[in-house]
Design a protein around this motif. Structure first.
Motif: not given
Length: 181
Positions: A31-34, A58-69, A48-56
Motif C-alpha cells: 500500500a506504499g508506505r515508502h 498509492v497511485g497518487p504518490c507516483g507511478d505504479t506497475v501491476l506485476a507478479d514479479i 511494483v506489486d501484484r495487488n491491484p487494490e494496494a496499488l490503487a
C-alpha cells in the motif's frame, strides 16, 4: 492493510543516500508506505506489486506497475534507479534484477526477515528468511555503507538489512555520512 504503517526506520535512516529528486523503485510496495514517505521528500517513485487494490491506494504518490514479479518477467529490464527499496520481501531469484536496477551512484536499501524469526513468529519458512550474511553476499558488487543482522522488538523479529551504493568507477573511494542531520 499491510503497507499503511509508517516508513521503516532503516529506510528513513539511509534515504539521505538517495540523490535529491532521485528516481526510486519500491519493490513489492504494498500500500506504499515508502512511496508516500519518499514522494513527500521530492523523489520520483515507481512502485511494483501484484495487488491491484494496494496499488490503487498509492497511485497518487507516483507511478505504479501491476506485476507478479515472482512468476512473470521483471518489468524493469534495462532500467536503473537512483534507489531500490525492498522491505519485508524476499524472492531470491530476483536478486540479479534488483541489484542490476541500482544505477551508478544509486543505493540499495533492503530490510527483511532473517533466520531465527521462525522462533518468534512469521514468516517462518526458510524460503522467506535470510541466512547469516546473505545480503552481504548478494550485494558484493556494491559498496556496503551499513549492514545489520540481529533482533528487534515491538514486534519481536529477526532482521537483516543493508544500505549499499553502486559507486562510480572513476572517482575513487567516496565517504558516506553515517549520521546525517
Amino acid at each position: 492493510m499491510h503497507g499503511t504503517e509508517q516508513a521503516s526506520h532503516w529506510v528513513q535512516r539511509w534515504a539521505h543516500l538517495i540523490p535529491p529528486g532521485g528516481r526510486v523503485l519500491d519493490v513489492a510496495c504494498g500500500a506504499g508506505r515508502h512511496m508516500r514517505w519518499l514522494a513527500e521528500r521530492g523523489h520520483h517513485i515507481t512502485g511494483v506489486d501484484r495487488n491491484p487494490e494496494a496499488l490503487a491506494r498509492v497511485g497518487p504518490c507516483g507511478d505504479t506497475v501491476l506485476a507478479d514479479i515472482e512468476t512473470g518477467p521483471w518489468p524493469f529490464a534495462g532500467k536503473t534507479f537512483d534507489a531500490v527499496i525492498v522491505t519485508n520481501y524476499l524472492w531470491r531469484p530476483l536478486w540479479p534484477d534488483i541489484i542490476g536496477s541500482v544505477a551508478v551512484g544509486g543505493v540499495l536499501i533492503y530490510e527483511t526477515f532473517a533466520a531465527g524469526n521462525e522462533t518468534v513468529g512469521k514468516p517462518s519458512r526458510p524460503d522467506f528468511l535470510l541466512q547469516a550474511g546473505e545480503l552481504l553476499r548478494v550485494s558484493v558488487g556494491l559498496h556496503t555503507v551499513a549492514y545489520e543482522d540481529g533482533f528487534e522488538t515491538s514486534p519481536d523479529r529477526f532482521v537483516q538489512r543493508i544500505a549499499a551504493v553502486r559507486q562510480h568507477t572513476d572517482n575513487g573511494l567516496k565517504r558516506f555520512d553515517l549520521r546525517p542531520d
